[in-house]
Scaffold this motif. Structure first.
Motif, PDB file in Angstrom:
ATOM      1  N   TRP A 297       1.020  -1.276   0.013  1.00 48.39           N
ATOM      2  CA  TRP A 297      -0.042  -0.099   0.028  1.00 48.39           C
ATOM      3  C   TRP A 297       1.007   1.094   0.190  1.00 48.39           C
ATOM      4  N   LYS A 298       0.559   2.164  -0.728  1.00 48.39           N
ATOM      5  CA  LYS A 298       1.484   3.494  -0.925  1.00 48.39           C
ATOM      6  C   LYS A 298       0.448   4.660  -0.307  1.00 48.39           C
ATOM      7  N   THR A 299       0.730   5.527   0.637  1.00 47.28           N
ATOM      8  CA  THR A 299       0.042   6.551   1.242  1.00 47.28           C
ATOM      9  C   THR A 299       0.239   7.552   0.406  1.00 47.28           C
ATOM     10  N   VAL A 300      -0.680   8.332  -0.145  1.00 46.14           N
ATOM     11  CA  VAL A 300      -0.683   9.703  -1.034  1.00 46.14           C
ATOM     12  C   VAL A 300      -0.721  10.811   0.052  1.00 46.14           C
TER      13      VAL A 300
ATOM     14  N   GLN B 267      -5.796   8.485   1.485  1.00 46.78           N
ATOM     15  CA  GLN B 267      -5.920   8.500   0.120  1.00 46.78           C
ATOM     16  C   GLN B 267      -4.585   7.646  -0.379  1.00 46.78           C
ATOM     17  N   VAL B 268      -4.800   6.572  -0.901  1.00 44.17           N
ATOM     18  CA  VAL B 268      -3.809   5.502  -1.067  1.00 44.17           C
ATOM     19  C   VAL B 268      -3.918   5.026  -2.523  1.00 44.17           C
ATOM     20  N   ILE B 269      -2.726   4.410  -2.829  1.00 40.50           N
ATOM     21  CA  ILE B 269      -2.683   3.562  -3.926  1.00 40.50           C
ATOM     22  C   ILE B 269      -2.678   2.038  -3.554  1.00 40.50           C
ATOM     23  N   ASN B 270      -3.772   1.311  -4.144  1.00 42.81           N
ATOM     24  CA  ASN B 270      -3.726  -0.159  -3.238  1.00 42.81           C
ATOM     25  C   ASN B 270      -2.632  -1.046  -4.038  1.00 42.81           C
ATOM     26  N   PRO B 271      -2.668  -2.130  -3.586  1.00 45.11           N
ATOM     27  CA  PRO B 271      -1.719  -3.165  -4.091  1.00 45.11           C
ATOM     28  C   PRO B 271      -1.704  -3.421  -5.388  1.00 45.11           C
TER      29      PRO B 271
END
Length: 186
Positions: A9-12, A29-33
């Protein structure tokens, strides 16, 4: 067991959307796997959940009954409550046992640590076995209208298996004690 070391997971960005003395809610707000944008909500508990399963020499335990506002129903559970982050969880357990049942114990064993809902919260629960019980005066908080019942452990185990007790801390504690009993570790 082997598992990936890196978080997929990446946190924006993040925004605190609610805060009170007990919980904080953050929206991320994330970028999911899979690489797609999304949101994730997290409930941070400012206390560690504490549970105590008191057992006397005759294998009786004590259940606390109270009306649970969030569920809109009456529940039976082991003595439980919260301890502030950073405080000694054993001291919190001793306080909760005395507050709710009037019991003090001379023997304490941590039997379990678990996360209660790791999909939306970071709430950690620590459960203790209390032995060497002595009765004193209960000291409930002003938000607590409690009933306390001394019940044979085997009856509480039956209640858990029958679905009559659904509190997760109580269910986990009772099943752990039963396992310890079967393995002659009590």
């Amino acid at each position: 067991m082997q598992h990936p070391a890196e978080n997929p997971w990446k946190t924006v960005s993040h925004e605190n959307v609610y805060d009170n003395p007990w919980i904080n809610v953050t929206e991320y707000q994330v970028i999911n796997p899979s690489g797609n944008p999304g949101i994730y909500g997290k409930i941070h508990f400012k206390n560690v959940a504490i549970g105590v399963i008191p057992l006397d020499t005759d294998m009786n335990t004590y259940l606390v009954g109270q009306y649970r506002y969030v569920l809109n129903q009456y529940c039976w559970e082991i003595p439980e409550g919260g301890g502030p982050e950073g405080s000694d969880p054993l001291e919190s357990a001793k306080r909760e046992l005395l507050e709710e049942t009037g019991l003090k114990a001379t023997e304490w064993t941590e039997i379990l640590q678990m996360h209660l809902s790791n999909s939306v919260s970071d709430e950690l629960s620590i459960i203790y076995l209390a032995r060497g019980l002595q009765q004193h005066e209960a000291e409930p908080e002003d938000t607590e209208d409690l009933l306390v019942n001394k019940i044979p452990f085997e009856e509480v185990y039956r209640m858990v298996n029958a679905g009559e007790i659904t509190d997760s801390v109580t269910v986990a504690a009772v099943l752990k004690i039963k396992l310890m009993q079967l393995e002659n570790r009590l």
